[in-house]
Design an enzyme around this catalytic site. Structure first.
Site, PDB file in Angstrom:
ATOM      1  N   CYS A 193     -45.275-118.772  38.539  1.00  0.00           N
ATOM      2  CA  CYS A 193     -45.922-117.541  38.174  1.00  0.00           C
ATOM      3  C   CYS A 193     -47.192-117.962  37.770  1.00  0.00           C
ATOM      4  CB  CYS A 193     -44.968-117.095  36.992  1.00  0.00           C
ATOM      5  SG  CYS A 193     -45.757-115.391  36.198  1.00  0.00           S
ATOM      6  N   CYS A 226     -47.919-117.293  33.677  1.00  0.00           N
ATOM      7  CA  CYS A 226     -47.604-118.438  32.632  1.00  0.00           C
ATOM      8  C   CYS A 226     -47.360-119.555  33.221  1.00  0.00           C
ATOM      9  CB  CYS A 226     -46.245-117.849  31.834  1.00  0.00           C
ATOM     10  SG  CYS A 226     -44.930-117.606  33.089  1.00  0.00           S
ATOM     11  N   CYS A 265     -43.517-111.886  32.077  1.00  0.00           N
ATOM     12  CA  CYS A 265     -43.714-113.101  31.215  1.00  0.00           C
ATOM     13  C   CYS A 265     -43.394-112.961  29.928  1.00  0.00           C
ATOM     14  CB  CYS A 265     -45.300-113.621  31.268  1.00  0.00           C
ATOM     15  SG  CYS A 265     -45.826-113.850  33.065  1.00  0.00           S
ATOM     16  N   CYS A 286     -18.320-116.110  -0.466  1.00  0.00           N
ATOM     17  CA  CYS A 286     -17.241-115.748  -1.611  1.00  0.00           C
ATOM     18  C   CYS A 286     -17.903-114.983  -2.649  1.00  0.00           C
ATOM     19  CB  CYS A 286     -16.772-116.959  -2.517  1.00  0.00           C
ATOM     20  SG  CYS A 286     -15.686-116.633  -3.800  1.00  0.00           S
ATOM     21  N   CYS A 307     -18.545-116.799  -6.284  1.00  0.00           N
ATOM     22  CA  CYS A 307     -19.222-118.093  -6.229  1.00  0.00           C
ATOM     23  C   CYS A 307     -20.146-118.373  -5.117  1.00  0.00           C
ATOM     24  CB  CYS A 307     -18.269-119.515  -6.412  1.00  0.00           C
ATOM     25  SG  CYS A 307     -17.593-119.904  -4.794  1.00  0.00           S
ATOM     26  N   CYS A 325      -4.806-113.919   8.946  1.00  0.00           N
ATOM     27  CA  CYS A 325      -4.669-113.074   7.560  1.00  0.00           C
ATOM     28  C   CYS A 325      -5.808-112.860   6.840  1.00  0.00           C
ATOM     29  CB  CYS A 325      -3.544-114.020   6.755  1.00  0.00           C
ATOM     30  SG  CYS A 325      -3.470-113.051   5.264  1.00  0.00           S
ATOM     31  N   CYS A 342     -13.608-122.025  -6.013  1.00  0.00           N
ATOM     32  CA  CYS A 342     -13.403-121.115  -7.223  1.00  0.00           C
ATOM     33  C   CYS A 342     -11.938-120.501  -7.231  1.00  0.00           C
ATOM     34  CB  CYS A 342     -14.433-120.387  -7.345  1.00  0.00           C
ATOM     35  SG  CYS A 342     -14.504-118.869  -6.534  1.00  0.00           S
ATOM     36  N   CYS A 397     -12.915-105.896   3.556  1.00  0.00           N
ATOM     37  CA  CYS A 397     -13.694-105.085   2.499  1.00  0.00           C
ATOM     38  C   CYS A 397     -14.317-106.108   1.199  1.00  0.00           C
ATOM     39  CB  CYS A 397     -12.921-104.161   1.604  1.00  0.00           C
ATOM     40  SG  CYS A 397     -11.683-104.810   0.431  1.00  0.00           S
ATOM     41  N   HIS A 442      -5.041-104.913  -3.618  1.00  0.00           N
ATOM     42  CA  HIS A 442      -4.519-104.506  -2.475  1.00  0.00           C
ATOM     43  C   HIS A 442      -3.015-104.523  -2.334  1.00  0.00           C
ATOM     44  CE1 HIS A 442      -8.783-105.264  -1.366  1.00  0.00           C
ATOM     45  NE2 HIS A 442      -8.489-104.797  -0.171  1.00  0.00           N
TER      46      HIS A 442
END
Length: 525
Positions: free
Chosen positions: A274, A277, A287, A314, A317, A327, A335, A343, A350
């Protein structure tokens, strides 16, 4: 401020926009048999324009060009030297200075001869001073002995000592002067702006003086460096980037047009690159897209993307946690905090119905979930295009092996059949078609990554798919045992022609739309 309050030459020195307009993007009829290797093979003369470039005579282009091709001319070192010499003589006859001094002025003015002539006619003394050809205090330079002379470099004071001084009058012994020039040329790679050995003098050593003082080896290197300086100083000229290649390319594509043109050129050694470039042929991607894509592939942005898609911090912490199972009940090893992966809320809220995720409506949880989805989608999209790009890139890296393999196949086929060496060339033709198509396919995926989705994108992807299928079919046929290839000659030639045609269609479509500004990208070019 200089004489009469006029601006200095450096203030006046603005590099002109280079090269003439590119050829029109309108599609033209062309011969099916025209090979890509014929691109840019132009016969005819080029007239120089006002700043030492070339004024292209359209009559010399005897072959109609494809929309994805550009006009250019290949220049050998001899061609470049001839161009310089012609400019030296032309300007020298106008400003009435020796060619070697004219050469210094032209290089200082970056080969803009019109500006040089105009400036010199208005302010000759200032032009000479700023270019390194100031006032003269000595006679015509030549070597001679000077009674009572002591060299300020080596302190030699032999009465028979040969000395030399330019018109500035700073005299040194020939040996010291020659050593100084040889060091500048051979060790420092300097040629165009070698100054007088005196610390307080900025007069430039001209070619006539240097030829008088150095041996042939230094002189030859000096000439090579001057030739390189000429090409490097002109925006419309570039060296072929291939190792040991001595050819330069003169191309009429303007720098500002690189967002809508991919100026692929080819030197006389068949190196394709090219012009914008100097990377290997990357059609159809402009380019700027190539630069963005390569940076994206090289830096750690996608590693960060993967981390974002597969890890979270977390909530208690802030330790980075990677999900290692299906899961969504997560327990931080540091911690021991328990939370929901979906979420990011406390797991205690939960209960046994975690899959309902009663914290979904919370803004923080929704944001985390949306960011995760976006990151995953971004990563999957990138990997889709990158994996296909990398596959074709790997094929491109095997070009040398493919050629050696093809040559062996041709030799073996010739020995096993009644075919001549000319007749087995269809394998070489097929191999070159495969290489060119794979190179194009490689960059179509980088191009597609930045495309905005619309009806034109669908057409592009259809052309891309057709080319990929054609390449795969030819590749499979190409890998057949040697004893079967003779019977497949006609079919391989047909497949080769089809591959070239599909590549041509894809490049024509992308080039036309690029020149017309029809493509929409998700980044700024």
């Amino acid at each position: 401020m200089t004489e009469h309050g006029s601006p200095s030459l450096q203030d006046m020195d603005s590099e002109d926009d280079f090269m003439s307009d590119s050829p029109s993007g309108d599609e033209i009829d062309f011969d099916e048999g025209t090979q890509d290797s014929d691109i840019g093979s132009i016969e005819g003369d080029f007239d120089q324009d006002h700043d030492g470039g070339f004024a292209y005579d359209k009559d010399i282009f005897t072959n109609p060009q494809k929309p994805y091709e550009v006009d250019y001319k290949v220049l050998s070192p001899q061609d470049i030297q001839a161009l310089q010499d012609r400019q030296f003589q032309e300007v020298s006859s106008i400003i009435e200075l020796p060619p070697e001094q004219t050469a210094i002025l032209l290089r200082y003015m970056r080969w803009n001869k019109e500006k040089l002539i105009e400036s010199y006619m208005d302010f000759p003394e200032r032009v000479l001073e700023e270019a390194g050809l100031g006032a003269s205090f000595a006679e015509t330079p030549h070597t001679k002995t000077v009674p009572g002379f002591t060299c300020e470099i080596c302190y030699e004071d032999d009465p028979e000592l040969r000395t030399y001084a330019m018109r500035c009058g700073h005299r040194y012994c020939v040996d010291c002067y020659s050593h100084y020039l040889g060091q500048k040329v051979k060790e420092e790679g300097e040629a165009a702006r070698i100054e007088c050995p005196s610390d307080d003098c900025h007069r430039i050593v001209d070619s006539k003086s240097l030829r008088l003082l150095v041996d042939q080896t230094v002189w030859d290197r000096y000439q090579v460096l001057l030739t390189r300086t000429y090409v490097d100083d002109k925006a419309n000229l570039k060296w072929c980037p291939a190792p040991e290649c001595e050819y330069a390319i003169d191309c009429p594509v303007k720098k500002r047009d690189l967002s809508r043109i991919v100026p692929t050129v080819r030197c006389s050694h068949d190196h394709s690159f090219c012009f914008g470039c100097t990377l290997a042929d990357h059609r159809p991607a402009p380019c700027s897209l190539v630069k963005k894509w390569l940076k994206k592939c090289e830096d750690d942005s996608e590693t960060s993307n993967w981390i974002s898609a597969n890890t979270k911090e977390c909530p208690k912490c802030q330790s980075t946690i990677e999900k290692n199972g299906g899961c969504n009940h997560m327990t931080c090893r540091k911690c021991k905090h328990e939370f929901c992966w979906m979420c990011m809320g406390p797991w205690s809220e939960h209960g046994t119905s975690w899959y309902n995720c009663n914290r979904f409506e919370e803004q923080s949880g929704a944001d985390a979930r949306d960011a995760q989805a976006r990151s995953r989608h971004s990563l999957e999209r990138y990997l889709h295009y990158y994996n296909r790009y990398a596959n074709h890139e790997q094929s491109a890296k095997l070009d040398k092996d493919l050629w050696l393999k093809t040559e062996k196949k041709m030799t073996s086929l010739q020995s096993q059949s009644n075919m001549s060496w000319i007749e087995v060339q269809f394998l070489d033709t097929a191999a070159k078609a495969l290489q060119a198509c794979r190179q194009t396919l490689k960059w179509t995926y980088a191009f597609a990554y930045y495309l905005e989705r619309n009806n034109m994108t669908v057409i592009f992807e259809d052309n891309q798919k057709d080319l990929e299928m054609a390449v795969e079919n030819l590749s499979q046929m190409f890998e057949k045992p040697v004893n079967e290839l003779a019977g497949l000659k006609v079919e391989i030639l047909d497949k080769t022609t089809y591959c070239n045609r599909r590549r041509e269609i894809l490049l024509t479509d992308t080039a036309n739309n690029l020149q017309k500004g029809e493509w929409s990208f998700n980044v700024t070019l």
